[in-house]
Design an enzyme around this catalytic site. Structure first.
Site, PDB file in Angstrom:
ATOM      1  N   HIS A 295       0.901  -1.285  -0.291  1.00 43.79           N
ATOM      2  CA  HIS A 295       0.130   0.029   0.078  1.00 43.79           C
ATOM      3  C   HIS A 295       1.089   1.316  -0.173  1.00 43.79           C
ATOM      4  CE1 HIS A 295      -3.442   2.473   1.076  1.00 43.79           C
ATOM      5  NE2 HIS A 295      -2.641   3.180   1.767  1.00 43.79           N
ATOM      6  N   GLU A 296       1.916   1.382   0.774  1.00 43.84           N
ATOM      7  CA  GLU A 296       2.882   2.424   0.886  1.00 43.84           C
ATOM      8  C   GLU A 296       3.654   2.635  -0.068  1.00 43.84           C
ATOM      9  OE1 GLU A 296       2.235   4.858   3.189  1.00 43.84           O
ATOM     10  OE2 GLU A 296       0.680   3.586   4.300  1.00 43.84           O
TER      11      GLU A 296
ATOM     12  N   HIS B 154       2.076   4.365  -2.889  1.00 47.67           N
ATOM     13  CA  HIS B 154       2.310   5.874  -2.673  1.00 47.67           C
ATOM     14  C   HIS B 154       3.566   6.328  -3.021  1.00 47.67           C
ATOM     15  CE1 HIS B 154      -1.614   6.400  -0.764  1.00 47.67           C
ATOM     16  NE2 HIS B 154      -1.539   5.590   0.345  1.00 47.67           N
TER      17      HIS B 154
END
Length: 377
Positions: free
Chosen positions: A25-26, A29
């Site tokens: 998920h990170e 980003h």
């Protein structure tokens, strides 16, 4: 009944599920930010004091926190939770300021924020697509097979060979569609449109309630119509078809999640059905005990839910950022910093309250409150 795995296995499985999903998920980003030239100062798996880490040649500190229940990527310029320009940001040299998150156009910031949930969905699509290639896609038709004489289908007059066309107007393409629809609607009366001997008919039926105990002793409740399908049909899936199949299944799971939340809000499903980190840890341990394939499938489900939850328009979550960006696009100017600050405080309180609530739910499901009541009594 199989005995539940021990606490160490449960913790290990929980970390196997949550750790990679938070990282990916990170990473979404991070990769989007890097694509648009934003410098990442920190990339952390877990919160709290750093346990281990290193700094790469771009100046990004990659680290592990002592509390492995989340993570974050901190971009240059993130000097406040709302990522708003501040006097400190304005004082940066022009070259450094150009590498900060706030310096990027609105559309780029939106993509960077959305990239995290999108990564979670891509992970799920890849896993579900790979399962379809390996084992085939279940396309069993929604045809009535053996009927439970005491079930809802029998009471409604359905017969073996009837093909279900729609449920409350929703098209049913295969038996899995039927199961997903009925599972959340125990006790509800629905209109069943079906085909018998080439003729279309319809009938009202009240979906029954089935309580099942799994191999670990967990009891689950779901809605059923009281009949079995015909012989399962597994359709081979080519490698090039896998992304489409994975995407379709992911959309179905998201739709079911939305319907489940709607029914909880409307009071049709008890709030006790909501689970939190402790429940996820328990299910992770049990899935690992059943085998690696069960654990990988659970990772896909959790990844979908992680992506979905993060897109909710709640300040602090990615969806909250995207909501403010949408307002900014309409107003042609950012939301006032003080408004965003109070919104993020409110969002944080709401998230913490929800986490506390689902943790109480989990403890109740584990029998902690009954045990305490027995000790006090």
């Amino acid at each position: 009944m199989i005995q539940n795995p021990g606490i160490l296995v449960t913790i290990f499985a929980f970390m196997l599920v949550l750790g990679p999903l938070v990282f990916l998920h990170e990473l979404g980003h991070y990769l989007a930010g890097r694509w648009f030239g934003v410098k990442a100062e920190e990339f952390s798996i877990g919160f709290g004091r750093e346990v281990a880490g290193f700094t790469d040649r771009r100046g990004t500190r990659w680290k592990f926190g002592w509390l492995p229940l989340g993570g974050y990527v901190r971009f240059a310029g993130d000097m406040n939770p709302a990522s708003q320009p501040s006097p400190e940001w304005l004082s940066l040299p022009a070259q450094q300021r150009a590498q900060t998150f706030q310096a990027k156009p609105l559309w780029q910031r939106a993509i960077i924020v959305a990239a995290g949930p999108i990564m979670n969905f891509l992970v799920a699509i890849a896993i579900l697509g790979a399962f379809a290639v390996a084992f085939g896609q279940n396309v069993t038709p929604p045809v009535v097979g053996r009927i439970d004489p005491a079930g809802a289908a029998a009471h409604a007059g359905l017969q073996a060979g009837d093909r279900i066309a729609t449920l409350d107007g929703r098209r049913i393409d295969d038996f899995r569609d039927l199961q997903l629809f009925t599972a959340l609607r125990a006790g509800e009366t629905v209109t069943i449109a079906f085909v018998r001997d080439g003729q279309e008919r319809s009938v009202a039926a009240t979906i029954g309630t089935l309580k099942e105990k799994d191999r670990f002793g967990n009891i689950s409740t779901r809605g059923v119509l009281g009949f079995y399908g015909v012989r399962p049909v597994m359709q081979p899936v080519a490698l090039w078809e896998a992304p489409v199949v994975g995407l379709t299944q992911t959309i179905d799971i998201v739709r079911t999640t939305v319907e489940g939340l709607k029914r909880i809000i409307l009071g049709r499903i008890p709030v006790s059905e909501l689970g939190g980190p402790l429940k996820i840890a328990q299910v992770s341990g049990q899935s690992l005990a059943m085998g690696p394939l069960e654990l990988v499938y659970l990772i896909a489900l959790i990844s979908i839910n992680l992506g979905f939850i993060n897109l909710l328009p709640v300040p602090v979550l990615d969806g909250g950022h995207l909501l403010f960006y949408a307002v900014e696009a309409v107003r042609r100017r950012p939301v006032e910093p003080q408004v965003m600050e109070w919104a993020y405080r409110g969002g944080l309180v709401a998230i913490l309250a929800l986490m506390l609530f689902v943790t109480f739910n989990d403890l109740g499901a584990f029998g902690v409150w009954r045990s305490l009541a027995g000790l006090i009594g």
